[in-house]
Write an enzyme that holds these catalytic residues in place. Structure first.
Site, PDB file in Angstrom:
ATOM      1  N   HIS A 190      -6.119   1.273   6.058  1.00 54.17           N
ATOM      2  CA  HIS A 190      -4.715   1.015   6.385  1.00 54.17           C
ATOM      3  C   HIS A 190      -4.067   2.396   6.549  1.00 54.17           C
ATOM      4  O   HIS A 190      -4.616   3.376   6.037  1.00 54.17           O
ATOM      5  CB  HIS A 190      -4.083   0.217   5.224  1.00 54.17           C
ATOM      6  CG  HIS A 190      -2.841  -0.527   5.587  1.00 54.17           C
ATOM      7  ND1 HIS A 190      -2.752  -1.367   6.670  1.00 54.17           N
ATOM      8  CD2 HIS A 190      -1.615  -0.580   4.985  1.00 54.17           C
ATOM      9  CE1 HIS A 190      -1.540  -1.891   6.708  1.00 54.17           C
ATOM     10  NE2 HIS A 190      -0.822  -1.429   5.706  1.00 54.17           N
ATOM     11  N   HIS A 205      -0.770  -1.244  -2.093  1.00 59.80           N
ATOM     12  CA  HIS A 205      -0.246  -0.050  -1.419  1.00 59.80           C
ATOM     13  C   HIS A 205       1.273  -0.126  -1.400  1.00 59.80           C
ATOM     14  O   HIS A 205       1.866  -1.157  -1.707  1.00 59.80           O
ATOM     15  CB  HIS A 205      -0.823   0.086  -0.018  1.00 59.80           C
ATOM     16  CG  HIS A 205      -0.390  -0.971   0.960  1.00 59.80           C
ATOM     17  ND1 HIS A 205      -0.666  -2.312   0.785  1.00 59.80           N
ATOM     18  CD2 HIS A 205       0.304  -0.889   2.123  1.00 59.80           C
ATOM     19  CE1 HIS A 205      -0.185  -2.994   1.797  1.00 59.80           C
ATOM     20  NE2 HIS A 205       0.425  -2.168   2.618  1.00 59.80           N
ATOM     21  N   HIS A 238       0.001 -13.561   4.349  1.00 64.24           N
ATOM     22  CA  HIS A 238       0.573 -12.328   4.900  1.00 64.24           C
ATOM     23  C   HIS A 238       0.713 -12.460   6.414  1.00 64.24           C
ATOM     24  O   HIS A 238       0.204 -11.664   7.193  1.00 64.24           O
ATOM     25  CB  HIS A 238      -0.331 -11.138   4.511  1.00 64.24           C
ATOM     26  CG  HIS A 238       0.278  -9.788   4.766  1.00 64.24           C
ATOM     27  ND1 HIS A 238       0.130  -9.121   5.954  1.00 64.24           N
ATOM     28  CD2 HIS A 238       1.019  -8.973   3.992  1.00 64.24           C
ATOM     29  CE1 HIS A 238       0.728  -7.950   5.894  1.00 64.24           C
ATOM     30  NE2 HIS A 238       1.287  -7.838   4.706  1.00 64.24           N
ATOM     31  N   HIS A 268       3.693  -0.127   0.942  1.00 62.99           N
ATOM     32  CA  HIS A 268       4.569  -0.624   1.990  1.00 62.99           C
ATOM     33  C   HIS A 268       5.486  -1.657   1.331  1.00 62.99           C
ATOM     34  O   HIS A 268       5.076  -2.344   0.388  1.00 62.99           O
ATOM     35  CB  HIS A 268       3.769  -1.251   3.137  1.00 62.99           C
ATOM     36  CG  HIS A 268       3.229  -0.230   4.102  1.00 62.99           C
ATOM     37  ND1 HIS A 268       2.099  -0.429   4.855  1.00 62.99           N
ATOM     38  CD2 HIS A 268       3.685   1.015   4.425  1.00 62.99           C
ATOM     39  CE1 HIS A 268       1.873   0.647   5.618  1.00 62.99           C
ATOM     40  NE2 HIS A 268       2.828   1.530   5.364  1.00 62.99           N
ATOM     41  N   ASP A 272       6.699  -4.634   1.739  1.00 63.65           N
ATOM     42  CA  ASP A 272       6.403  -6.052   1.491  1.00 63.65           C
ATOM     43  C   ASP A 272       5.392  -6.237   0.354  1.00 63.65           C
ATOM     44  O   ASP A 272       5.096  -7.367  -0.031  1.00 63.65           O
ATOM     45  CB  ASP A 272       5.925  -6.757   2.779  1.00 63.65           C
ATOM     46  CG  ASP A 272       4.852  -5.989   3.532  1.00 63.65           C
ATOM     47  OD1 ASP A 272       4.737  -4.768   3.352  1.00 63.65           O
ATOM     48  OD2 ASP A 272       4.119  -6.631   4.308  1.00 63.65           O
ATOM     49  N   HIS A 273       4.879  -5.140  -0.188  1.00 66.86           N
ATOM     50  CA  HIS A 273       3.913  -5.225  -1.288  1.00 66.86           C
ATOM     51  C   HIS A 273       4.438  -4.636  -2.594  1.00 66.86           C
ATOM     52  O   HIS A 273       3.724  -4.652  -3.597  1.00 66.86           O
ATOM     53  CB  HIS A 273       2.606  -4.537  -0.887  1.00 66.86           C
ATOM     54  CG  HIS A 273       1.982  -5.164   0.316  1.00 66.86           C
ATOM     55  ND1 HIS A 273       0.952  -6.069   0.246  1.00 66.86           N
ATOM     56  CD2 HIS A 273       2.315  -5.070   1.632  1.00 66.86           C
ATOM     57  CE1 HIS A 273       0.648  -6.487   1.465  1.00 66.86           C
ATOM     58  NE2 HIS A 273       1.463  -5.896   2.323  1.00 66.86           N
TER      59      HIS A 273
HETATM   60 ZN   LIG Z   1       0.907  -2.497   4.708  1.00 70.00          ZN
END
Ligand SMILES: [Zn+2]
Length: 309
Positions: free
Chosen positions: A141, A63, A266, A65, A67-68
């Site tokens: 999410h 996804h 994570h 966000h 941090d990904h």
């Molecule tokens: Zn996320």
């Protein structure tokens, strides 16, 4: 020689810490080298491992966000800078295509590498790889999120001593595998008589989700499960509210799904001591447990053994 292992680039959720880089993982699986969820700094973390940009065959994003995915611009530009000669497939939630387009062209560069952009359009989408099937499952999410699993089909392992006993050698072995039987001196020898089942291996990657059916579908009988455990049980209510898992929940999923080796990662920066994740997970899961650390390697466990038929 085939190699199946996870190289951990980073393990922090939301923001990097002094000890942990943003998320990022590489799965080496025979000829496939898959980069999952490259957070910020992933390009530099790669330098500290034995994986090069040229090794990468595929990128999977769960996804959009930060941090990904904030590692995508640097990693994608690096593919061109290093003149990676083979195409690199990229998978991500189709609803995030605009984010992907921006990240891909976040800065000016001379694009030479070939990206095969193959967004995930639906829950359960499957992508056939030479080494098995890559499957995406919808997770829970706040934004569109998919986890992934790699499933190798079951096969068989030929037993040389039994082949020899029937006098089967050379191209005849290939024919026996292909056809399923072979006539030798007037007797039919079946594949089952000269082989044992070879159970396929499974890898699952479950990132940023509350508990949902997709989590269990991905984790089912995984030899290696990489799963987010952002929180400890003390924050279970918060975890449910924001679409994340606790260490205890992740461990229960692993136990109920027959997972062999569990990798928790994570982590929220609010926790200083990673041993607490292990303590909470151990209460539910008695298989191999790894609390992920940056720049470490986790092997896919040896193949399950099937008894001779
Ligand atoms: Zn996320």
């Amino acid at each position: 020689m085939s190699m199946r292992e996870l190289v951990v680039l980073g393990t922090a959720s939301q923001t990097p810490t002094r000890q942990r880089n943003h998320n990022g993982y590489v799965l080496r699986w025979d000829g496939e080298v898959i980069l999952f969820d490259p957070g910020e700094g992933s390009q530099r973390q790669l330098l500290h491992t034995t994986v090069t940009a040229t090794d990468l065959t595929r990128i999977c994003v769960t996804h959009f966000h930060g941090d990904h995915c904030l590692g995508l611009p640097g990693t994608i530009q690096r593919l061109s800078l290093d003149r990676v000669p083979h195409p690199v497939a990229v998978h991500f939630p189709a609803g995030g295509a605009e984010y992907f387009a921006r990240l891909r062209h976040a800065a000016s560069f001379h694009e030479t590498a070939e990206l095969r952009v193959e967004p995930i359009e639906a829950d359960g989408q499957r992508i056939a790889l030479g080494v098995g099937t890559l499957e995406a499952r919808r997770l829970r999410h706040p934004i569109e999120t998919y986890g992934y699993r790699l499933v190798e089909p079951d096969g068989c392992r030929m037993l040389p001593e039994r082949l020899a006993a029937y006098g089967i050698a050379g191209p005849a072995v290939g024919e026996l595998i292909r056809v399923g039987h072979l006539d030798v001196d007037g007797r039919r020898v079946t594949r089952e008589e000269v082989s044992v089942p070879r159970p396929g291996q499974r890898f699952a990657f479950v990132m940023d989700t509350g508990l949902c059916d997709g989590v269990y579908a991905l984790a089912e009988h995984a030899d290696l499960l990489v799963i987010e455990s952002t929180f400890l049980d003390s924050e279970a209510a918060l975890a449910a509210e924001v679409g994340h898992l606790t260490a205890g929940q992740a461990a229960r999923v692993a136990a109920e799904s027959g997972v062999r080796r569990l990798v928790l990662t994570h982590f929220s920066q609010r926790y200083a001591d990673p041993a607490r994740f292990a303590d909470e997970a151990r209460a539910h899961f008695d298989g191999d447990l790894v609390i992920a650390e940056d720049l470490t390697t986790v092997q896919v466990p040896p193949r399950r053994v099937a008894s001779a038929g």
